[in-house]
Design an enzyme around this catalytic site. Structure first.
Site, PDB file in Angstrom:
ATOM      1  N   CYS A 111       0.836  -1.197   0.000  1.00 40.57           N
ATOM      2  CA  CYS A 111       0.000   0.000   0.000  1.00 40.57           C
ATOM      3  C   CYS A 111       0.879   1.258   0.000  1.00 40.57           C
ATOM      4  CB  CYS A 111      -0.941  -0.065   1.198  1.00 40.57           C
ATOM      5  SG  CYS A 111      -2.299   1.120   1.179  1.00 40.57           S
ATOM      6  N   SER A 112       0.621   2.180   0.901  1.00 38.69           N
ATOM      7  CA  SER A 112       1.364   3.438   0.930  1.00 38.69           C
ATOM      8  C   SER A 112       2.766   3.286   1.502  1.00 38.69           C
ATOM      9  CB  SER A 112       0.596   4.496   1.719  1.00 38.69           C
ATOM     10  OG  SER A 112       0.307   4.043   3.027  1.00 38.69           O
TER      11      SER A 112
END
Length: 317
Positions: A111-112
């Site tokens: 993800c981030s």
């Protein structure tokens, strides 16, 4: 076969599933190996700069601190979550990511977590992916990274990046498949009741296309495009609607949104067609109403963006 050490890096306000998803994949691979009378292939640790980390969901994780950032390991996984916004501003955290990656055979992000890899300079010139909702922000912040908004995960050499949250499971399964082969990875997927290779990209599972830039420069144009999907949406038409020359429009649009006008139109049409197919509209009617012209044109777009045909999508969703 040597035991492979896997570390998943956590930090305050980390996304719980970014940590737990990959961990469970590697742990299940260990469980299945042990049940077959074989040694566990992985040594797994959740690591952090403190002995305990509070996740964004409120659950606290007991973690292992890293006494020696140069100690060798096989796989270094950087989780994501809202805490990454603070982590990328911490020089010691960024240096830790850089040093642990240098000590590892391969590095991955969930993800981030890609923001931390990029901040450490590990993604410059490489292909990468992050959560679909943060793609525009990522492209503006790290213009030297070749961000791809649609894949579930991307591998570029010894760096792997994955999309939003549960995509960390997809990535970890791919790592297990690379290490142990197709059979063991498939067994892990079956045990966890997930796809070994999920059909479609992350755009397939987003609620809406994330095409709005921070300043809202093309917001009005996007609204007009969504209302006129059946019409000609070529660059000259869009440029005229935006009050710009075709060349200037094409350049500024890609700089702002991270995608070409043609790709944006295609994504909007596929997004609209998806909603129609989910409402049981026929494939031919969806193609007509969304401006594809022919079913074959829509089929090629679906396969390119979602890796699934319109008919298969309609039946599945």
């Amino acid at each position: 076969m040597p035991v492979r050490r896997v570390e998943v890096l956590a930090f305050p306000d980390v996304q719980l599933l970014d940590v737990a998803g990959p961990l469970q994949v590697f742990a299940t691979a260990n469980d299945l190996a042990k049940s077959a009378g074989e040694p566990a292939p992985y040594e797994i640790e959740t690591v952090a700069r403190a002995p305990e980390v509070r996740t964004s969901s409120g659950l606290r994780l007991a973690t292992t601190t890293i006494p020696d950032a140069e100690a060798p390991l096989d796989t270094f996984v950087v989780a994501g979550g809202r805490g990454v916004n603070v982590a990328i501003l911490d020089p010691e955290m960024v240096d830790l990511v850089r040093r642990r990656s240098a000590a590892a055979r391969r590095t991955a992000s969930v993800c981030s977590g890609a923001f931390l890899l990029a901040q450490a300079g590990l993604l410059d010139g490489r292909r990468a992916v992050t959560h679909w909702q943060r793609c525009a922000e990522f492209s503006r912040t790290f213009p030297h990274v070749k961000l791809e908004p649609d894949p579930i995960f991307v591998r570029d050499g010894d760096i792997w990046t994955s999309a939003g949250i549960t995509a960390g499971i997809d990535l970890a399964l791919a790592l297990v498949e690379e290490d142990l082969g197709h059979g063991p990875a498939l067994a892990v997927a079956r045990q966890l009741v997930v796809f070994l290779k999920r059909p479609g990209g992350q755009a397939q599972f987003s609620a809406a296309l994330d095409m709005q830039d921070g300043g809202g420069r093309f917001d009005a144009l996007h609204g007009w495009m969504l209302e006129n999907l059946k019409t000609d949406l070529s660059v000259p038409v869009l440029a005229d609607q935006a009050g710009m020359s075709a060349r200037s429009f094409a350049r500024h649009y890609q700089e702002t949104t991270g995608r070409t006008p043609a790709r944006a139109v295609e994504q909007m049409r596929v997004e609209a067609a998806r909603r129609l197919l989910e409402a049981r509209t026929s494939v031919s009617e969806a193609a007509r109403r969304c401006g594809f012209g022919t079913e074959e044109t829509m089929r090629r777009s679906f396969l390119r963006l979602l890796s699934v045909s319109p008919q298969a999508y309609r039946e599945r969703f």
